[in-house]
Design a protein around this motif. Structure first.
Motif, PDB file in Angstrom:
ATOM      1  N   MET A 237       0.796  -1.222   0.000  1.00 55.74           N
ATOM      2  CA  MET A 237       0.000   0.000   0.000  1.00 55.74           C
ATOM      3  C   MET A 237       0.831   1.276   0.000  1.00 55.74           C
ATOM      4  SD  MET A 237      -2.872  -1.104  -0.256  1.00 55.74           S
ATOM      5  CE  MET A 237      -3.948  -2.486   0.044  1.00 55.74           C
ATOM      6  N   TRP A 238       2.035   1.212   0.621  1.00 51.76           N
ATOM      7  CA  TRP A 238       2.829   2.435   0.690  1.00 51.76           C
ATOM      8  C   TRP A 238       3.463   2.783  -0.648  1.00 51.76           C
ATOM      9  CZ3 TRP A 238       7.992   1.931  -0.531  1.00 51.76           C
ATOM     10  CH2 TRP A 238       8.489   0.623  -0.550  1.00 51.76           C
ATOM     11  N   ALA A 239       3.753   1.756  -1.451  1.00 53.21           N
ATOM     12  CA  ALA A 239       4.619   1.972  -2.619  1.00 53.21           C
ATOM     13  C   ALA A 239       4.087   3.025  -3.591  1.00 53.21           C
ATOM     14  CB  ALA A 239       4.863   0.639  -3.317  1.00 53.21           C
ATOM     15  N   PRO A 240       2.812   2.963  -4.027  1.00 49.08           N
ATOM     16  CA  PRO A 240       2.364   3.957  -5.005  1.00 49.08           C
ATOM     17  C   PRO A 240       2.509   5.389  -4.490  1.00 49.08           C
ATOM     18  CG  PRO A 240       0.764   2.209  -4.775  1.00 49.08           C
ATOM     19  CD  PRO A 240       1.758   1.992  -3.717  1.00 49.08           C
ATOM     20  N   ASP A 241       2.111   5.626  -3.247  1.00 51.98           N
ATOM     21  CA  ASP A 241       2.198   6.985  -2.707  1.00 51.98           C
ATOM     22  C   ASP A 241       3.637   7.454  -2.606  1.00 51.98           C
ATOM     23  OD1 ASP A 241      -0.456   6.981  -2.558  1.00 51.98           O
ATOM     24  OD2 ASP A 241      -0.630   6.927  -0.374  1.00 51.98           O
ATOM     25  N   ILE A 304      -1.002 -10.238  -9.887  1.00 57.93           N
ATOM     26  CA  ILE A 304      -2.353  -9.862 -10.305  1.00 57.93           C
ATOM     27  C   ILE A 304      -2.669  -8.432  -9.867  1.00 57.93           C
ATOM     28  CG2 ILE A 304      -4.782 -10.387 -10.016  1.00 57.93           C
ATOM     29  CD1 ILE A 304      -3.926 -13.323  -9.663  1.00 57.93           C
ATOM     30  N   ALA A 305      -2.463  -8.130  -8.579  1.00 60.76           N
ATOM     31  CA  ALA A 305      -2.832  -6.806  -8.073  1.00 60.76           C
ATOM     32  C   ALA A 305      -2.032  -5.719  -8.778  1.00 60.76           C
ATOM     33  CB  ALA A 305      -2.600  -6.741  -6.564  1.00 60.76           C
ATOM     34  N   GLY A 306      -0.711  -5.910  -8.881  1.00 58.17           N
ATOM     35  CA  GLY A 306       0.124  -4.882  -9.505  1.00 58.17           C
ATOM     36  C   GLY A 306      -0.329  -4.579 -10.912  1.00 58.17           C
ATOM     37  N   ASN A 307      -0.522  -5.609 -11.711  1.00 60.67           N
ATOM     38  CA  ASN A 307      -0.858  -5.380 -13.114  1.00 60.67           C
ATOM     39  C   ASN A 307      -2.265  -4.831 -13.289  1.00 60.67           C
ATOM     40  OD1 ASN A 307       1.484  -6.032 -14.539  1.00 60.67           O
ATOM     41  ND2 ASN A 307       1.156  -8.198 -14.143  1.00 60.67           N
ATOM     42  N   VAL A 308      -3.224  -5.339 -12.494  1.00 58.88           N
ATOM     43  CA  VAL A 308      -4.606  -4.889 -12.692  1.00 58.88           C
ATOM     44  C   VAL A 308      -4.772  -3.441 -12.248  1.00 58.88           C
ATOM     45  CG1 VAL A 308      -6.969  -5.233 -11.940  1.00 58.88           C
ATOM     46  CG2 VAL A 308      -5.598  -7.182 -12.605  1.00 58.88           C
ATOM     47  N   ILE A 309      -4.204  -3.089 -11.076  1.00 60.90           N
ATOM     48  CA  ILE A 309      -4.410  -1.721 -10.596  1.00 60.90           C
ATOM     49  C   ILE A 309      -3.641  -0.728 -11.467  1.00 60.90           C
ATOM     50  CG2 ILE A 309      -4.360  -0.228  -8.580  1.00 60.90           C
ATOM     51  CD1 ILE A 309      -4.382  -2.690  -6.845  1.00 60.90           C
ATOM     52  N   ALA A 310      -2.526  -1.168 -12.059  1.00 60.77           N
ATOM     53  CA  ALA A 310      -1.763  -0.261 -12.930  1.00 60.77           C
ATOM     54  C   ALA A 310      -2.589   0.174 -14.127  1.00 60.77           C
ATOM     55  CB  ALA A 310      -0.483  -0.940 -13.394  1.00 60.77           C
ATOM     56  N   LEU A 311      -3.587  -0.630 -14.509  1.00 56.34           N
ATOM     57  CA  LEU A 311      -4.379  -0.321 -15.704  1.00 56.34           C
ATOM     58  C   LEU A 311      -5.068   1.030 -15.606  1.00 56.34           C
ATOM     59  CD1 LEU A 311      -6.116  -3.717 -16.475  1.00 56.34           C
ATOM     60  CD2 LEU A 311      -4.393  -2.566 -17.817  1.00 56.34           C
ATOM     61  N   ARG A 312      -5.516   1.398 -14.389  1.00 53.98           N
ATOM     62  CA  ARG A 312      -6.313   2.620 -14.312  1.00 53.98           C
ATOM     63  C   ARG A 312      -5.533   3.806 -13.744  1.00 53.98           C
ATOM     64  NH1 ARG A 312      -8.503   2.685  -9.076  1.00 53.98           N
ATOM     65  NH2 ARG A 312      -9.920   4.321  -9.742  1.00 53.98           N
ATOM     66  N   GLN A 313      -4.205   3.774 -13.811  1.00 55.33           N
ATOM     67  CA  GLN A 313      -3.426   4.910 -13.314  1.00 55.33           C
ATOM     68  C   GLN A 313      -3.218   5.941 -14.413  1.00 55.33           C
ATOM     69  OE1 GLN A 313      -2.949   5.092 -10.159  1.00 55.33           O
ATOM     70  NE2 GLN A 313      -3.772   3.022  -9.948  1.00 55.33           N
ATOM     71  N   ARG A 314      -3.303   7.221 -14.019  1.00 62.01           N
ATOM     72  CA  ARG A 314      -3.034   8.291 -14.975  1.00 62.01           C
ATOM     73  C   ARG A 314      -1.673   8.926 -14.704  1.00 62.01           C
ATOM     74  NH1 ARG A 314      -4.687   7.735 -19.157  1.00 62.01           N
ATOM     75  NH2 ARG A 314      -4.190   9.891 -19.639  1.00 62.01           N
ATOM     76  N   TYR A 322       3.052   0.483  -9.488  1.00 63.83           N
ATOM     77  CA  TYR A 322       2.293  -0.769  -9.578  1.00 63.83           C
ATOM     78  C   TYR A 322       3.026  -1.766 -10.466  1.00 63.83           C
ATOM     79  CZ  TYR A 322      -1.603   1.056  -6.983  1.00 63.83           C
ATOM     80  OH  TYR A 322      -2.372   1.550  -5.972  1.00 63.83           O
ATOM     81  N   SER A 323       3.659  -1.266 -11.525  1.00 59.65           N
ATOM     82  CA  SER A 323       4.411  -2.198 -12.367  1.00 59.65           C
ATOM     83  C   SER A 323       5.561  -2.812 -11.577  1.00 59.65           C
ATOM     84  CB  SER A 323       4.883  -1.464 -13.631  1.00 59.65           C
ATOM     85  OG  SER A 323       6.258  -1.484 -13.759  1.00 59.65           O
ATOM     86  N   PHE A 442      -1.505  -3.882 -21.821  1.00 61.51           N
ATOM     87  CA  PHE A 442      -2.468  -2.797 -22.011  1.00 61.51           C
ATOM     88  C   PHE A 442      -1.885  -1.480 -21.536  1.00 61.51           C
ATOM     89  CE2 PHE A 442      -5.258  -6.458 -22.096  1.00 61.51           C
ATOM     90  CZ  PHE A 442      -6.042  -6.157 -23.190  1.00 61.51           C
ATOM     91  N   TYR A 443      -1.349  -1.468 -20.301  1.00 62.15           N
ATOM     92  CA  TYR A 443      -0.886  -0.150 -19.833  1.00 62.15           C
ATOM     93  C   TYR A 443       0.462   0.232 -20.403  1.00 62.15           C
ATOM     94  CZ  TYR A 443       1.417  -2.706 -15.924  1.00 62.15           C
ATOM     95  OH  TYR A 443       2.158  -3.562 -15.160  1.00 62.15           O
ATOM     96  N   TYR A 444       1.323  -0.779 -20.650  1.00 60.21           N
ATOM     97  CA  TYR A 444       2.604  -0.411 -21.270  1.00 60.21           C
ATOM     98  C   TYR A 444       2.382   0.145 -22.663  1.00 60.21           C
ATOM     99  CZ  TYR A 444       5.307  -2.701 -17.571  1.00 60.21           C
ATOM    100  OH  TYR A 444       5.877  -3.042 -16.377  1.00 60.21           O
ATOM    101  N   PHE A 445       1.508  -0.521 -23.432  1.00 59.04           N
ATOM    102  CA  PHE A 445       1.310  -0.048 -24.798  1.00 59.04           C
ATOM    103  C   PHE A 445       0.460   1.218 -24.837  1.00 59.04           C
ATOM    104  CE2 PHE A 445       2.241  -4.594 -26.205  1.00 59.04           C
ATOM    105  CZ  PHE A 445       3.583  -4.293 -26.271  1.00 59.04           C
ATOM    106  N   GLY A 446      -0.280   1.502 -23.724  1.00 55.89           N
ATOM    107  CA  GLY A 446      -0.965   2.795 -23.633  1.00 55.89           C
ATOM    108  C   GLY A 446       0.039   3.944 -23.714  1.00 55.89           C
ATOM    109  N   ILE A 447       1.185   3.780 -23.043  1.00 56.90           N
ATOM    110  CA  ILE A 447       2.211   4.831 -23.107  1.00 56.90           C
ATOM    111  C   ILE A 447       2.756   4.937 -24.527  1.00 56.90           C
ATOM    112  CG2 ILE A 447       4.327   5.676 -22.058  1.00 56.90           C
ATOM    113  CD1 ILE A 447       3.914   3.824 -19.762  1.00 56.90           C
ATOM    114  N   MET A 448       2.945   3.775 -25.164  1.00 52.57           N
ATOM    115  CA  MET A 448       3.461   3.780 -26.536  1.00 52.57           C
ATOM    116  C   MET A 448       2.507   4.543 -27.461  1.00 52.57           C
ATOM    117  SD  MET A 448       6.199   1.704 -26.819  1.00 52.57           S
ATOM    118  CE  MET A 448       6.265   0.356 -27.958  1.00 52.57           C
ATOM    119  N   THR A 449       1.184   4.303 -27.300  1.00 50.03           N
ATOM    120  CA  THR A 449       0.203   5.002 -28.133  1.00 50.03           C
ATOM    121  C   THR A 449       0.351   6.502 -27.952  1.00 50.03           C
ATOM    122  OG1 THR A 449      -1.197   3.254 -27.298  1.00 50.03           O
ATOM    123  CG2 THR A 449      -2.196   4.792 -28.831  1.00 50.03           C
ATOM    124  N   GLN A 450       0.470   6.914 -26.682  1.00 47.18           N
ATOM    125  CA  GLN A 450       0.642   8.348 -26.422  1.00 47.18           C
ATOM    126  C   GLN A 450       1.868   8.886 -27.156  1.00 47.18           C
ATOM    127  OE1 GLN A 450      -1.124  10.517 -24.732  1.00 47.18           O
ATOM    128  NE2 GLN A 450      -2.552   9.269 -23.554  1.00 47.18           N
TER     129      GLN A 450
END
Lengths: 505, 104
Positions: A237-241, A304-314, A322-323, A442-450
């Motif tokens: 829980m501490w890591a993202p913050d 599972i948690a790291g990859n799934v929660i990373a999907l909705r980070q901006r 999360y990665s 999904f999230y890695y290639f989201g950055i690539m799309t950007q």
């Protein structure tokens, strides 16, 4: 202890530690006595030279046999040397990033501290890699942790940085206390703090069911305390913050050096103590074999948690937090599927992770500093603003995602094969790993799309500072080299460290 | 003196540890949280010293370990309070539940 025994120790084997210690002391004195108007940025180069000298002295020690000095509290075995190499390379890159770091409000008079605290943290991690005693392990761990708490709060005028440091202190303190509570039971039952003697005592006592029960309790407390440090779910829980709020070089330090150190201490304690100890009254299976399911659970939940929660980070740093949780899960798979190749797999993955993650953080630092925001949308049109930087970042992302031809792929493949080759095979974990990797696309290639397909907000060209440029080039070269010819690294490992035979001796 | 059995010390340490853990996880005030962490670390010290005197294999290294623990705990508390001071200067609060900027 008289002077003769003190002088009879082969202090030369601690040379890398002494060099880092001396440079850290030198920098703190220079920082104190240099005039206020002096630009502290040049101190970073002294720190870098110190780390490089330490690397050279470590390479000089590669041929020496496994030695233990200071009453077996400090041992330089192949395990220590191999992981120290990773820590030193990681710290050198982080210092380069820190040299170019320029937050909005400036670091002002704290810039000097910024550099030598990295060195003290590195020193703590290095002490951990080659300690054979609970006390030195603990002191090294705390030296690293306390340095990182201060580093996380380095931007004193930034509320985010303050908050990150506070959260880190509280979480770190709780995890330390839990680890220590476990260690106190380990000491109390075996009557010694030396890991080797402790392992012997534990094997002898394990026939008694009551002792076994208490050792199990100690195992859980140590494992839980250390999984805070690794940032593996459900203790992440501490890591993202903290990753989001800290200055970017510190985030890179936490995600690479601190995580490596966490795995080192986990391997040192868990493997030395619990590998040979029988796990039940029948004495057929070892303790680790009967209890590896708990490490497997940590690994699976992290992936599972790291990859799934990373999907909705901006926020890009939060996404990488999360990665990094997911990557900790991949490495835990190698530890839970304990086999002949575990050390190789962990070492190679940490090396690959160091290269790709530091390269990615170098680009992230450059972009977030110039745009004063950490939104993923800031990467829009990076390809038009700086094609080379975009290409480099693309390679790091492909490597993190585990696409063939990059070091990340080989690392994942090693862990995957290791999980399948052990008997009984860890098929569930291996499938979770594959599923997690697919989700991460999904999230890695989201950055690539950007980067490649979205129009840029500004067409201003990006100027790359020397430090960041050097890290990107080094990481890029390493990622591709170890991806195309992984044997260069693995041969180096086998030629110099064998198969870590002296780890338990 | 020796009439107090080892298990009594261990239970005391366990209770202290649990109180500390409970406090660290539930209290709003960051100072109380830091004190709770100290409580947990002191529970460890009781364990170490009790084991080093009355444990199944008594030895002096437990007392040495506890000296290290005390020192490091002091350093950690100092750093924690310093960080809390700089946080308070910016935000005028010591409540943990108001430290919620870093979410989005």
């Amino acid at each position: 202890m008289n002077l003769d025994t003190l002088l009879s120790y082969e202090w030369g084997h601690m040379a890398p530690e002494f060099i880092i210690l001396a440079v850290a002391a030198l920098l703190s004195l220079l920082d104190l006595f240099l005039p206020k108007s002096y630009n502290r940025r040049s101190l970073a180069w002294i720190a870098l030279v110190g780390i490089l000298v330490a690397v050279v002295s470590l390479i000089g020690l590669l041929d020496s046999k496994s030695v233990s000095i200071l009453h077996d509290t400090f041992r330089l075995d192949s395990f220590g040397k191999a992981f120290k190499l990773i820590l030193l390379i990681g710290a050198a890159c982080v210092i380069l990033l820190a040299e170019s770091y320029e937050p909005k409000e400036g670091l002002k008079e704290y810039r000097g501290e910024f550099y030598y605290l990295f060195l003290t943290g590195l020193l703590g991690a290095m002490v951990m890699t080659s300690s054979g005693d609970l006390i030195t392990l603990f002191v090294g761990l705390e030296l690293l942790s306390i340095s990182s708490y201060i580093l996380a709060g380095m931007r004193k005028k930034n509320p985010g940085s303050n908050e990150a440091a506070m959260k880190y202190v509280i979480n770190g303190g709780i995890s330390t206390a839990i680890t220590l509570f476990g260690m106190s039971y380990l000491y109390g039952l075996s009557g010694t703090t030396n890991l080797k003697e402790m392992s012997g005592a534990m094997s002898a006592q394990a026939a008694n069911g009551q002792f076994l029960y208490l050792y199990g309790l100690a195992f859980f407390m140590v494992l839980i305390g250390l999984s805070f440090k690794l940032a593996s779910a459900p203790f992440h829980m501490w890591a993202p913050d903290v990753y989001q709020g800290s200055p970017t070089p510190v985030t890179a330090f936490l995600s690479v050096v601190s995580k490596t150190a966490g795995f080192v201490i986990l391997l040192r304690i868990i493997l030395t103590l619990f590998l040979t100890m029988p796990g039940d009254d029948t004495q057929k299976l070892s303790f680790l074999e009967t209890h590896s399911i708990y490490i497997s659970c940590l690994a699976g939940i992290s992936i599972i948690a790291g990859n799934v929660i990373a999907l909705r980070q901006r926020n890009i740093k939060r996404m990488f937090a999360y990665s990094s949780i997911a990557h900790a899960g991949y490495i835990l798979v190698a530890i839970s599927a304990l086999g002949y190749f575990t050390f190789d797999a962990v070492w190679f993955y940490l090396l690959a992770y160091l290269l790709m993650n530091l390269g990615a953080f170098a680009v992230i630092q450059l972009i977030t500093d110039s745009s004063h925001s950490e939104d993923i949308a800031d990467f829009a049109g990076l390809y038009r603003r700086s094609p080379l930087l975009a290409a480099g970042f693309a390679v790091f992302i492909l490597s993190l995602a585990g696409i063939p031809g990059t070091a990340g792929f080989i690392g994942k493949l090693n862990i995957f094969m290791n999980a399948l080759m052990t008997d009984p095979g860890h098929f569930v974990l291996a499938s979770i790993m594959i599923a997690g990797t697919v989700i991460s696309y999904f999230y890695y290639f989201g950055i690539m799309t950007q980067m490649f397909f979205r129009p840029a907000a500004s067409t201003e060209k990006i100027k790359v500072p020397a430090g960041i440029g050097a890290v990107v080039v080094l990481a890029l070269a390493g990622t591709i080299l170890f991806g195309v010819a992984p044997n260069t690294a693995l041969d180096f490992l086998h030629n110099n460290f064998g198969s870590f035979n002296d780890f338990l001796k | 003196m020796n009439s107090v059995p080892l298990s009594a010390y261990l239970v005391l340490a366990l209770i202290l540890f649990c109180i500390g853990l409970y406090g660290a996880l539930t209290k709003r005030n960051a100072v109380i949280v830091l004190i709770s962490i100290e409580l947990m670390l002191n529970a460890v010290n009781i364990n170490l010293v009790a084991f080093s005197k009355l444990g199944p294999a008594p030895s002096i290294s437990g007392q040495i370990f506890s000296l290290f623990t005390i020192t490091v705990a002091a350093a950690e508390a100092a750093v924690g309070l310093a960080i809390l001071m700089s946080l308070y200067n910016r935000r005028k609060t010591v409540n943990v539940d108001e430290m919620d900027q870093l979410k989005h």
